[in-house]
Motif scaffolding. Structure first.
Motif, PDB file in Angstrom:
ATOM      1  N   VAL A  85       0.854  -1.191   0.000  1.00 24.30           N
ATOM      2  CA  VAL A  85       0.000   0.000   0.000  1.00 24.30           C
ATOM      3  C   VAL A  85       0.890   1.241   0.000  1.00 24.30           C
ATOM      4  O   VAL A  85       2.064   1.180   0.381  1.00 24.30           O
ATOM      5  N   PRO A  86       0.345   2.395  -0.449  1.00 26.45           N
ATOM      6  CA  PRO A  86       1.173   3.601  -0.577  1.00 26.45           C
ATOM      7  C   PRO A  86       1.878   4.063   0.689  1.00 26.45           C
ATOM      8  O   PRO A  86       2.845   4.805   0.616  1.00 26.45           O
ATOM      9  N   SER A  87       1.408   3.621   1.854  1.00 29.57           N
ATOM     10  CA  SER A  87       2.062   4.036   3.094  1.00 29.57           C
ATOM     11  C   SER A  87       3.364   3.270   3.352  1.00 29.57           C
ATOM     12  O   SER A  87       4.125   3.624   4.253  1.00 29.57           O
ATOM     13  N   GLN A  88       3.630   2.242   2.568  1.00 23.81           N
ATOM     14  CA  GLN A  88       4.828   1.439   2.753  1.00 23.81           C
ATOM     15  C   GLN A  88       5.932   1.880   1.786  1.00 23.81           C
ATOM     16  O   GLN A  88       5.664   2.110   0.599  1.00 23.81           O
ATOM     17  N   TRP A  90       6.658   2.308  -3.107  1.00 21.06           N
ATOM     18  CA  TRP A  90       7.303   3.283  -3.984  1.00 21.06           C
ATOM     19  C   TRP A  90       8.510   2.693  -4.698  1.00 21.06           C
ATOM     20  O   TRP A  90       8.706   2.919  -5.893  1.00 21.06           O
ATOM     21  N   THR A  91       9.323   1.921  -3.979  1.00 20.70           N
ATOM     22  CA  THR A  91      10.485   1.325  -4.648  1.00 20.70           C
ATOM     23  C   THR A  91      10.047   0.275  -5.663  1.00 20.70           C
ATOM     24  O   THR A  91      10.600   0.202  -6.763  1.00 20.70           O
ATOM     25  N   ASP A  92       9.043  -0.528  -5.305  1.00 19.64           N
ATOM     26  CA  ASP A  92       8.548  -1.540  -6.236  1.00 19.64           C
ATOM     27  C   ASP A  92       8.022  -0.902  -7.515  1.00 19.64           C
ATOM     28  O   ASP A  92       8.298  -1.382  -8.619  1.00 19.64           O
ATOM     29  N   HIS A  93       7.261   0.159  -7.373  1.00 18.67           N
ATOM     30  CA  HIS A  93       6.675   0.775  -8.564  1.00 18.67           C
ATOM     31  C   HIS A  93       7.677   1.619  -9.343  1.00 18.67           C
ATOM     32  O   HIS A  93       7.513   1.808 -10.557  1.00 18.67           O
TER      33      HIS A  93
END
Length: 197
Positions: free
Chosen positions: A90-93, A97-100
């Motif tokens: 989820v965006p809070s993790q 961000w690194t995965d995407h």
């Protein structure tokens, strides 16, 4: 700022951010890099970063075949991740961000670069077959490393999970994906070049 510089910066940012995240969780720098080097995603993003860094520093875009190869490799990274491997972060993790960055932003940016800026003249169907050499070499490396230490990076090349017959089926499918996408890219490139003449 040159388009090649933007691609290079995004790819390096993704690789460095993911490495830093691993280090923040207790891995040493060497351990973090060695662990990530098990994955096609990490190796491909790093390859993209190197290709486009060289292009940015020399002021010349990558040649038609190299640009096409990088586009196919990183596009498959994105396609396979979103179809089979999405972790559901989820965006809070930070992982989200690194995965995407690795699996979405860099692939889309490279594809956009290829569509809008990359040299395409001279591409042929033979190029698509040659481009499959890198993922096939990776497969040999990943299987060999996995057989040595018992850890396979993806379930679809893990013979202890799906058996060698299952691995063979997946490898055949992924090879078809790489070559098929490569053929589509070369045909699209040739069509675009011909439309300009």
């Amino acid at each position: 700022m040159r388009a090649e510089t933007i691609v290079a910066l995004l790819a390096w940012s993704a690789v460095i951010a993911n490495t830093a995240l691993r280090i923040s969780r207790g891995e040493g720098p060497g351990e973090a890099i060695w662990t990530q080097a098990r994955y096609f995603t990490f190796l491909t993003n790093t390859t993209v970063a190197l290709i486009f860094t060289h292009a940015a520093l020399t002021g010349r875009g990558p040649g038609a075949s190299l640009a096409g190869a990088a586009t196919v490799w990183i596009s498959v990274v994105g396609l396979v991740y979103h179809a089979l491997l999405n972790q559901g972060f989820v965006p809070s993790q930070p992982d989200f961000w690194t995965d995407h960055m690795l699996h979405t932003v860099v692939p889309l940016t490279v594809f956009g670069y290829w569509a809008l800026r990359a040299e395409k003249a001279g591409l042929g169907l033979r190029d698509a077959v040659i481009w499959a050499g890198f993922p096939m070499a990776y497969l040999v490396y990943a299987l060999g490393r996995g057989l040595i230490d018992g850890r396979f990076p993806y379930y679809f090349i893990d013979p202890s999970d799906i058996g060698w017959a299952g691995v063979a089926i997946w490898v055949t499918g992924l090879t078809t994906l790489f070559v098929g996408l490569g053929w589509a890219l070369t045909l699209a490139g040739r069509t675009r070049v011909l439309s300009r003449t």
